[in-house]
Design a protein around this motif. Structure first.
Motif, PDB file in Angstrom:
ATOM      1  N   PHE A  50      -0.979   0.787 -13.317  1.00  0.00           N
ATOM      2  CA  PHE A  50      -0.892   0.863 -11.700  1.00  0.00           C
ATOM      3  C   PHE A  50      -1.840   0.756 -10.921  1.00  0.00           C
ATOM      4  O   PHE A  50      -1.694   0.162  -9.918  1.00  0.00           O
ATOM      5  N   VAL A  92       3.827   8.483  -9.427  1.00  0.00           N
ATOM      6  CA  VAL A  92       4.428   7.536 -10.214  1.00  0.00           C
ATOM      7  C   VAL A  92       5.466   8.036 -11.285  1.00  0.00           C
ATOM      8  O   VAL A  92       4.771   8.690 -12.011  1.00  0.00           O
ATOM      9  N   LEU A 128       6.671  -2.839 -12.866  1.00  0.00           N
ATOM     10  CA  LEU A 128       5.245  -3.593 -12.795  1.00  0.00           C
ATOM     11  C   LEU A 128       5.682  -4.804 -12.105  1.00  0.00           C
ATOM     12  O   LEU A 128       4.764  -5.429 -11.540  1.00  0.00           O
TER      13      LEU A 128
END
Length: 145
Positions: A50, A92, A128
């Motif tokens: 990330f 996240v 993603l």
């Protein structure tokens, strides 16, 4: 800030260990203590990915983990990036445990005041892909660098 994300990531990449932290960067948890290391390994890999995708300044942030226990759902983990003052700027959730969120992956940010997720995807892989394809539009506006 005890260690930067760069230091945390470099240590983990070098030998899969965590810098002098018996809790494996977890701040809060509801799972068994024995589970923390394996959870941290899974989260660290995701945090590294990330951070690269959204171009987090690793020298000015650190990563920490949280194991969450929702009132309506199952335990789930998230990772967070905080700035040098300790203010969380990204949260996240690779797989939400809230029943209403249906196991979705989410990104929350200080950029909208954490007023709801800035991106929600079906799962971690889709998240993603969504970030890589530009669906996380505020990533280029990250003023926390």
């Amino acid at each position: 800030m005890k260690h930067t994300a760069k230091q945390q990531f470099d240590q983990y990449k070098a030998d899969k260990t965590f810098l002098d932290d018996r809790c494996f960067y977890f701040y809060d948890w509801f799972c068994r203590d024995k589970a923390l290391e394996n959870k941290a390994r899974a989260l660290m890999t995701k945090a590294i990915t990330f951070a690269k995708l959204v171009d987090i300044d690793l020298d000015k942030h650190y990563v920490w983990f949280k194991n969450n226990c929702p009132m309506n759902g199952s335990l789930y983990d998230d990772f967070r990036f905080a700035d040098e003052e300790g203010n969380t700027v990204w949260t996240v959730t690779p797989k939400s445990g809230h029943k209403v969120h249906n196991n979705r992956a989410e990104v929350w940010s200080v950029l909208n005041g954490f007023d709801g997720p800035v991106l929600t995807s079906k799962n971690w892989s889709d998240l993603l892909g969504d970030i890589a394809s530009g669906k996380l539009l505020i990533q280029s506006e990250d003023k926390s660098k």
